[in-house]
Enzyme design. Structure first.
Site, mmCIF file in Angstrom:
data_model
loop_
_atom_site.group_PDB
_atom_site.id
_atom_site.type_symbol
_atom_site.label_atom_id
_atom_site.label_comp_id
_atom_site.label_asym_id
_atom_site.label_seq_id
_atom_site.Cartn_x
_atom_site.Cartn_y
_atom_site.Cartn_z
ATOM 1 N N THR A 102 0.838 -1.204 0.000
ATOM 2 C CA THR A 102 0.000 0.000 0.000
ATOM 3 C C THR A 102 0.866 1.245 0.000
ATOM 4 O OG1 THR A 102 -1.572 -1.293 1.273
ATOM 5 C CG2 THR A 102 -1.977 1.079 1.132
ATOM 6 N N ARG A 103 1.917 1.210 0.807
ATOM 7 C CA ARG A 103 2.816 2.359 0.866
ATOM 8 C C ARG A 103 3.504 2.576 -0.491
ATOM 9 N NH1 ARG A 103 8.258 3.788 3.532
ATOM 10 N NH2 ARG A 103 8.611 5.724 2.409
ATOM 11 N N ARG A 138 -3.546 4.658 6.896
ATOM 12 C CA ARG A 138 -3.667 3.275 7.407
ATOM 13 C C ARG A 138 -3.713 3.380 8.924
ATOM 14 N NH1 ARG A 138 -0.537 -2.192 5.618
ATOM 15 N NH2 ARG A 138 -2.077 -1.884 3.976
ATOM 16 N N HIS A 167 -10.474 -2.764 3.805
ATOM 17 C CA HIS A 167 -9.297 -2.473 2.986
ATOM 18 C C HIS A 167 -9.801 -2.338 1.542
ATOM 19 C CE1 HIS A 167 -5.270 -2.028 1.797
ATOM 20 N NE2 HIS A 167 -4.779 -3.231 2.027
ATOM 21 N N ASP A 200 -6.172 -14.966 3.630
ATOM 22 C CA ASP A 200 -5.336 -13.884 4.161
ATOM 23 C C ASP A 200 -4.702 -14.418 5.433
ATOM 24 O OD1 ASP A 200 -4.238 -11.390 4.805
ATOM 25 O OD2 ASP A 200 -6.098 -10.612 5.651
ATOM 26 N N HIS A 225 -4.433 -13.791 -2.761
ATOM 27 C CA HIS A 225 -4.012 -13.485 -1.377
ATOM 28 C C HIS A 225 -3.487 -12.059 -1.409
ATOM 29 C CE1 HIS A 225 -1.989 -13.539 2.448
ATOM 30 N NE2 HIS A 225 -2.136 -14.846 2.626
ATOM 31 N N CYS A 226 -3.972 -11.231 -0.487
ATOM 32 C CA CYS A 226 -3.567 -9.818 -0.518
ATOM 33 C C CYS A 226 -2.084 -9.627 -0.196
ATOM 34 C CB CYS A 226 -4.429 -9.016 0.450
ATOM 35 S SG CYS A 226 -4.221 -9.506 2.177
ATOM 36 N N PRO A 285 0.958 -9.592 2.998
ATOM 37 C CA PRO A 285 1.975 -10.644 3.085
ATOM 38 C C PRO A 285 1.371 -11.992 3.487
ATOM 39 C CG PRO A 285 2.130 -9.162 4.983
ATOM 40 C CD PRO A 285 1.089 -8.590 4.082
HETATM 41 N N1 CP Z 1 -1.965 -6.132 0.899
HETATM 42 C C1 CP Z 1 -1.461 -5.082 1.571
HETATM 43 O O1 CP Z 1 -2.167 -4.113 1.907
HETATM 44 O O2 CP Z 1 -0.140 -5.181 1.833
HETATM 45 P P1 CP Z 1 0.738 -4.187 2.703
HETATM 46 O O3 CP Z 1 0.389 -4.424 4.147
HETATM 47 O O4 CP Z 1 2.147 -4.534 2.377
HETATM 48 O O5 CP Z 1 0.391 -2.772 2.325
HETATM 49 N N1 NVA Z 2 -5.804 -8.551 7.401
HETATM 50 C C1 NVA Z 2 -4.472 -8.045 7.283
HETATM 51 C C2 NVA Z 2 -4.268 -7.462 5.918
HETATM 52 C C3 NVA Z 2 -2.889 -6.987 5.638
HETATM 53 C C4 NVA Z 2 -2.759 -6.389 4.280
HETATM 54 C C5 NVA Z 2 -4.217 -6.989 8.343
HETATM 55 O O1 NVA Z 2 -5.118 -6.195 8.637
HETATM 56 O O2 NVA Z 2 -3.127 -6.988 8.913
#
Ligand code: CP
Ligand code: NVA
Length: 358
Positions: A97-98, A145, A172, A267, A306-307, A309
């Site tokens: 995201t960053r 975030r 998200h 996830d 899978h989003c 990590p």
């Molecule tokens: N999927 C996702 O938002 O990854 P990051 O936590 O690396 O931003």
């Molecule tokens: N469900 C996880 C998503 C990370 C991208 C979290 O909130 O940490």
């Protein structure tokens, strides 16, 4: 080269609209500088996809596809956000995201300011109210975030600039957009797909629930008993599935969720902020690891998302690194989709490529 010449061919099919304005003929759609019917998002917040109707989410995905085609083919340097600044504020770690928002905003010509709790007073020394008032005087948008979604809502209420949710404990939405773009690219259309979720009732599935049914996607969700979905999220999703004629099936059995599903998604079992629950969660999620057995009951065209990590406990290597795993495209699409969001909240975008089939 083929992609460049076909894009060039496409862009040269100029026609006149009934109002005499220049537009471009595409596969059944007319797009161009004066397309009157495109939704405008300028000045809006982007906190949850619940607030965006089907046509609006479609538009965001179209803008993302448009940027991806135009910028990747390097037909042009497109800098519509030159002179704009944006605050990217992170209370939690982030790679995708960053980097996608910082790189994406720069690619569009903007200047990102990356901030953490160590850099600004926000929420530590200074109230959300005061911070929102001040930050609105410095930058053109605020992407945050946060631990608590309510903080973003409070910030949005006071701010006079668009606020973008870069992940809260509840939603998200940027991730859900990237997931939909990835599925659209893979299947050519979203209508009629079935997504199986195997895992925690968390922010990622909550966001898919606010968006996927709008495209005619059915949802089958398996969570362990004590880690299920919040009832208000189910209620909101049911309203959407009713409006769009899709199914929502909730179970505690991962195999049941995966049966005939086109897409299997999971996830982490331990989201950021839940580190102290690790042992209890690892135990509660036993049997929820996505593996070959689950894919064998899925549709023959199954794919995996899978989003990231990713930790091996929630999906084994065989599935995660298989050729059905779309996780790298999904990660890349985080960039195009966040660019679409930042751009459309700041100015109306002129589409130049055909509307994808949704
Ligand atoms: N999927 C996702 O938002 O990854 P990051 O936590 O690396 O931003
Ligand atoms: N469900 C996880 C998503 C990370 C991208 C979290 O909130 O940490």
């Amino acid at each position: 080269m083929a992609a460049i010449s076909s894009l060039r061919r496409l862009l040269t099919q100029k026609i006149r609209t009934p109002t005499g304005c220049l537009a471009y003929a595409t596969h059944g759609n007319v797009v161009g500088q004066t397309e009157p019917k495109q939704p405008s998002f300028v000045g809006r917040h982007f906190l949850t996809l619940k607030d965006y109707n089907k046509r609006e989410v479609e538009h965001l995905l179209w803008v993302a596809a448009d940027l991806k085609t135009r910028i990747k083919t390097a037909e042009e340097k497109y800098k519509p956000l030159a002179g704009k600044t944006g605050a990217l504020y992170f209370q939690k770690r982030s790679t995708r995201t960053r980097m996608s928002s910082e790189a994406g905003f720069s690619i569009l010509g903007g200047h990102p300011l990356f901030l953490t709790d160590n850099d600004v007073h926000l929420g530590v020394n200074e109230s959300m109210y005061d911070s929102a008032k001040v930050i609105s005087r410095f930058v053109d948008f605020f992407l945050g975030r946060v631990y608590y979604h309510s903080d973003l809502e409070e910030f949005a209420e006071q701010a006079s600039i668009p606020i973008i949710n870069a992940l809260s404990e509840l939603y998200h939405p940027l991730q859900a957009l990237a997931d939909l773009q990835t599925l659209q690219e893979n299947y050519g259309s979203l209508k009629g797909l079935t997504i199986a979720w195997v895992g925690d009732g968390n922010n990622i599935i909550n966001s898919l629930m606010m968006a996927a049914p709008k495209f005619g996607i059915n949802l089958k969700i398996a969570t362990p008993k004590d880690y299920g979905l919040e009832s208000f999220v189910i209620d909101d999703c049911k309203k959407i599935t009713k409006e769009h004629g899709t199914d929502l099936h909730i179970t505690t059995d991962p195999m049941e969720a995966c049966e005939n599903a086109n897409v299997i998604v999971t996830d982490t079992w331990i989201s950021m902020g839940q580190e102290e629950e690790k042992l209890a969660r690892l135990k509660a999620f036993e049997g929820y690891q996505v593996n070959k057995k689950m894919t064998e009951v899925a549709s023959s065209d199954w794919c995996f998302l899978h989003c990231l990590p990713r930790k091996p406990e929630e999906v084994d290597d065989e599935v995660f690194y298989s050729d059905r795993s779309l996780v790298w495209d999904e990660a890349e699409n985080r960039k195009w989709t966040v660019m679409a969001v930042m751009l459309t909240l700041l100015k109306d975008h002129v589409l130049k490529t055909p509307k994808p089939r949704f």
